[in-house]
Design a protein around this motif. Sequence first.
Motif, PDB file in Angstrom:
ATOM      1  N   THR A 174      84.513  51.881  65.346  1.00 45.96           N
ATOM      2  CA  THR A 174      84.722  52.584  64.072  1.00 45.96           C
ATOM      3  C   THR A 174      84.956  51.590  62.944  1.00 45.96           C
ATOM      4  O   THR A 174      85.267  51.980  61.820  1.00 45.96           O
ATOM      5  N   ASP A 175      84.791  50.309  63.250  1.00 54.08           N
ATOM      6  CA  ASP A 175      84.998  49.252  62.270  1.00 54.08           C
ATOM      7  C   ASP A 175      83.816  49.235  61.300  1.00 54.08           C
ATOM      8  O   ASP A 175      82.668  48.998  61.710  1.00 54.08           O
ATOM      9  N   PRO A 176      84.052  49.479  60.016  1.00 54.37           N
ATOM     10  CA  PRO A 176      82.934  49.514  59.053  1.00 54.37           C
ATOM     11  C   PRO A 176      82.165  48.201  58.975  1.00 54.37           C
ATOM     12  O   PRO A 176      80.984  48.201  58.626  1.00 54.37           O
ATOM     13  N   ARG A 177      82.812  47.076  59.305  1.00 50.78           N
ATOM     14  CA  ARG A 177      82.106  45.793  59.282  1.00 50.78           C
ATOM     15  C   ARG A 177      81.002  45.753  60.339  1.00 50.78           C
ATOM     16  O   ARG A 177      80.013  45.023  60.190  1.00 50.78           O
ATOM     17  N   GLU A 178      81.182  46.530  61.410  1.00 46.51           N
ATOM     18  CA  GLU A 178      80.182  46.590  62.480  1.00 46.51           C
ATOM     19  C   GLU A 178      79.251  47.789  62.313  1.00 46.51           C
ATOM     20  O   GLU A 178      78.041  47.680  62.512  1.00 46.51           O
ATOM     21  N   VAL A 179      79.822  48.920  61.934  1.00 46.34           N
ATOM     22  CA  VAL A 179      79.045  50.164  61.881  1.00 46.34           C
ATOM     23  C   VAL A 179      78.102  50.207  60.684  1.00 46.34           C
ATOM     24  O   VAL A 179      76.931  50.603  60.808  1.00 46.34           O
ATOM     25  N   GLU A 180      78.585  49.802  59.514  1.00 47.53           N
ATOM     26  CA  GLU A 180      77.777  49.942  58.303  1.00 47.53           C
ATOM     27  C   GLU A 180      76.477  49.145  58.338  1.00 47.53           C
ATOM     28  O   GLU A 180      75.415  49.680  57.987  1.00 47.53           O
ATOM     29  N   PRO A 181      76.497  47.859  58.745  1.00 52.94           N
ATOM     30  CA  PRO A 181      75.207  47.149  58.776  1.00 52.94           C
ATOM     31  C   PRO A 181      74.240  47.728  59.800  1.00 52.94           C
ATOM     32  O   PRO A 181      73.028  47.753  59.560  1.00 52.94           O
ATOM     33  N   VAL A 182      74.765  48.190  60.929  1.00 54.68           N
ATOM     34  CA  VAL A 182      73.889  48.785  61.946  1.00 54.68           C
ATOM     35  C   VAL A 182      73.233  50.046  61.394  1.00 54.68           C
ATOM     36  O   VAL A 182      72.015  50.233  61.522  1.00 54.68           O
ATOM     37  N   LYS A 183      74.011  50.905  60.759  1.00 49.19           N
ATOM     38  CA  LYS A 183      73.453  52.149  60.236  1.00 49.19           C
ATOM     39  C   LYS A 183      72.511  51.884  59.062  1.00 49.19           C
ATOM     40  O   LYS A 183      71.505  52.586  58.875  1.00 49.19           O
ATOM     41  N   ARG A 184      72.797  50.844  58.294  1.00 51.07           N
ATOM     42  CA  ARG A 184      71.919  50.490  57.169  1.00 51.07           C
ATOM     43  C   ARG A 184      70.558  50.018  57.688  1.00 51.07           C
ATOM     44  O   ARG A 184      69.510  50.442  57.193  1.00 51.07           O
ATOM     45  N   VAL A 185      70.584  49.150  58.682  1.00 47.26           N
ATOM     46  CA  VAL A 185      69.328  48.659  59.269  1.00 47.26           C
ATOM     47  C   VAL A 185      68.590  49.799  59.950  1.00 47.26           C
ATOM     48  O   VAL A 185      67.367  49.947  59.794  1.00 47.26           O
ATOM     49  N   ALA A 186      69.319  50.612  60.706  1.00 47.88           N
ATOM     50  CA  ALA A 186      68.680  51.729  61.411  1.00 47.88           C
ATOM     51  C   ALA A 186      67.985  52.663  60.437  1.00 47.88           C
ATOM     52  O   ALA A 186      66.849  53.102  60.669  1.00 47.88           O
ATOM     53  N   ALA A 187      68.641  52.976  59.319  1.00 45.80           N
ATOM     54  CA  ALA A 187      68.058  53.899  58.338  1.00 45.80           C
ATOM     55  C   ALA A 187      66.732  53.369  57.804  1.00 45.80           C
ATOM     56  O   ALA A 187      65.759  54.128  57.653  1.00 45.80           O
ATOM     57  N   PRO A 217      52.287  40.343  55.338  1.00 46.56           N
ATOM     58  CA  PRO A 217      51.714  41.122  54.232  1.00 46.56           C
ATOM     59  C   PRO A 217      52.209  42.569  54.169  1.00 46.56           C
ATOM     60  O   PRO A 217      51.964  43.258  53.181  1.00 46.56           O
ATOM     61  N   LEU A 218      52.909  43.029  55.219  1.00 47.88           N
ATOM     62  CA  LEU A 218      53.406  44.397  55.231  1.00 47.88           C
ATOM     63  C   LEU A 218      54.720  44.546  54.472  1.00 47.88           C
ATOM     64  O   LEU A 218      55.193  45.667  54.266  1.00 47.88           O
ATOM     65  N   CYS A 219      55.292  43.422  54.051  1.00 46.06           N
ATOM     66  CA  CYS A 219      56.538  43.485  53.293  1.00 46.06           C
ATOM     67  C   CYS A 219      56.314  44.275  52.005  1.00 46.06           C
ATOM     68  O   CYS A 219      55.241  44.206  51.396  1.00 46.06           O
ATOM     69  N   PRO A 220      57.302  45.045  51.567  1.00 43.01           N
ATOM     70  CA  PRO A 220      57.161  45.807  50.322  1.00 43.01           C
ATOM     71  C   PRO A 220      57.007  44.891  49.118  1.00 43.01           C
ATOM     72  O   PRO A 220      57.179  43.662  49.222  1.00 43.01           O
ATOM     73  N   ALA A 221      56.727  45.475  47.960  1.00 44.26           N
ATOM     74  CA  ALA A 221      56.459  44.693  46.750  1.00 44.26           C
ATOM     75  C   ALA A 221      57.599  43.756  46.398  1.00 44.26           C
ATOM     76  O   ALA A 221      57.376  42.633  45.923  1.00 44.26           O
ATOM     77  N   GLN A 222      58.825  44.179  46.650  1.00 40.10           N
ATOM     78  CA  GLN A 222      59.975  43.326  46.334  1.00 40.10           C
ATOM     79  C   GLN A 222      60.204  42.231  47.367  1.00 40.10           C
ATOM     80  O   GLN A 222      61.103  41.411  47.230  1.00 40.10           O
ATOM     81  N   GLY A 223      59.368  42.219  48.398  1.00 41.48           N
ATOM     82  CA  GLY A 223      59.453  41.178  49.407  1.00 41.48           C
ATOM     83  C   GLY A 223      60.376  41.542  50.552  1.00 41.48           C
ATOM     84  O   GLY A 223      61.022  42.594  50.568  1.00 41.48           O
ATOM     85  N   CYS A 224      60.440  40.655  51.530  1.00 43.65           N
ATOM     86  CA  CYS A 224      61.301  40.834  52.700  1.00 43.65           C
ATOM     87  C   CYS A 224      62.459  39.842  52.626  1.00 43.65           C
ATOM     88  O   CYS A 224      62.276  38.694  52.214  1.00 43.65           O
ATOM     89  N   GLY A 225      63.615  40.281  53.044  1.00 44.26           N
ATOM     90  CA  GLY A 225      64.775  39.412  53.025  1.00 44.26           C
ATOM     91  C   GLY A 225      65.505  39.412  54.356  1.00 44.26           C
ATOM     92  O   GLY A 225      65.142  40.136  55.281  1.00 44.26           O
ATOM     93  N   SER A 226      66.540  38.586  54.423  1.00 45.59           N
ATOM     94  CA  SER A 226      67.327  38.480  55.652  1.00 45.59           C
ATOM     95  C   SER A 226      68.479  39.467  55.696  1.00 45.59           C
ATOM     96  O   SER A 226      69.044  39.734  56.761  1.00 45.59           O
ATOM     97  N   GLY A 227      68.879  39.994  54.529  1.00 43.74           N
ATOM     98  CA  GLY A 227      69.995  40.924  54.499  1.00 43.74           C
ATOM     99  C   GLY A 227      71.322  40.213  54.690  1.00 43.74           C
ATOM    100  O   GLY A 227      71.387  38.985  54.744  1.00 43.74           O
ATOM    101  N   ALA A 228      72.352  40.998  54.848  1.00 44.53           N
ATOM    102  CA  ALA A 228      73.704  40.428  54.997  1.00 44.53           C
ATOM    103  C   ALA A 228      73.909  39.827  56.373  1.00 44.53           C
ATOM    104  O   ALA A 228      73.258  40.197  57.350  1.00 44.53           O
ATOM    105  N   GLU A 229      74.828  38.863  56.422  1.00 48.53           N
ATOM    106  CA  GLU A 229      75.226  38.288  57.710  1.00 48.53           C
ATOM    107  C   GLU A 229      76.013  39.326  58.496  1.00 48.53           C
ATOM    108  O   GLU A 229      76.772  40.134  57.944  1.00 48.53           O
ATOM    109  N   LEU A 230      75.828  39.317  59.820  1.00 50.27           N
ATOM    110  CA  LEU A 230      76.581  40.229  60.683  1.00 50.27           C
ATOM    111  C   LEU A 230      77.937  39.621  61.006  1.00 50.27           C
ATOM    112  O   LEU A 230      78.103  38.389  60.985  1.00 50.27           O
TER     113      LEU A 230
END
Length: 291
Positions: free
Chosen positions: A69-82, A272-285
């Motif tokens: 239930t730790d948001p530091r663990e749950v939030e990035p997982v749910k963000r990536v999953a979405a 080439p499948l990356c969206p117009a704004q490009g692909c990134g690494s996102g936040a550190e886990l």
Amino acid sequence: MKGDPRPACFGTRWLATWLLAVSAGLVGCVTNPYTDRWQLMMVSSGQEMQLGAQAYQQVLQDPKVKLSTDPREVEPVKRVAARVIEAAKKSKYADLANQFQWEVSVIKDDQTLNAFALPGGKIAVYTGIFAVSKNEAGLAAVMGHEVVHALARHGGERMSQNVVAQGALTVANVGLAVAGVDPILGNGAMAALGVGAQVGVLLPFSRKHESEADYIGMLLAAQAGYDPREAVRVWERMAQLSKETPSEFLSTHPAHETRIKQLQEWLPEALPLCPAQGCGSGAELPPIGHR
């Protein structure tokens, strides 16, 4: 990632027909929309989703399983999953992805480097996988891979292959009995056939599933806006952590070196499948073992 798609179905069509006659089940072949590989399928997608939901509940209800239930663990997982799920809903698997009732759980287990996605869109991520994922793009590579297993119906194909393999052994056993083969010799032959089926048929198909999930999962991650190059880095880190692995010939997974090489070869298609704004690494886990 193209290959000869037909032998998997045509080589077992006679046996599938026989099994259909005795079990009144549904037998057929489907084609993977990304690789054109033919897949023997003896279960419906609805049956798979039902089994997936049951298995997911069994995992979550296990008293040994602790949900984070730790948001530091749950939030990035749910963000990536979405984002991966949204990409799946616009992919060549769109019809199935939009039928799934998606759920995402984070399991607090820093010792387990794993994640899974079951038919029907039931996803679980173990916190131990953070160690090799490192960032959200790495996690997207892992989750994309797992989601593809569900969307490509690898579980249903695997069940179908097992039914065919068992059916082949049954036919062989009957044939030995009719031929009057000594029971001791017959048992030895059956054991040999079992090993032959496992190494010669079932394991290679499982390796094919893994490579297919790596390939399509990389494409989904890129479409979700995550740098597909992180998939290569994930498996480089995984290789460093794995001290002893079985021979690729006897393994259900490709060797780390094979996996890394294939992912590097697929990068020109994924980038080439990356969206117009490009692909990134996102936040550190978060580091595992944090408080």
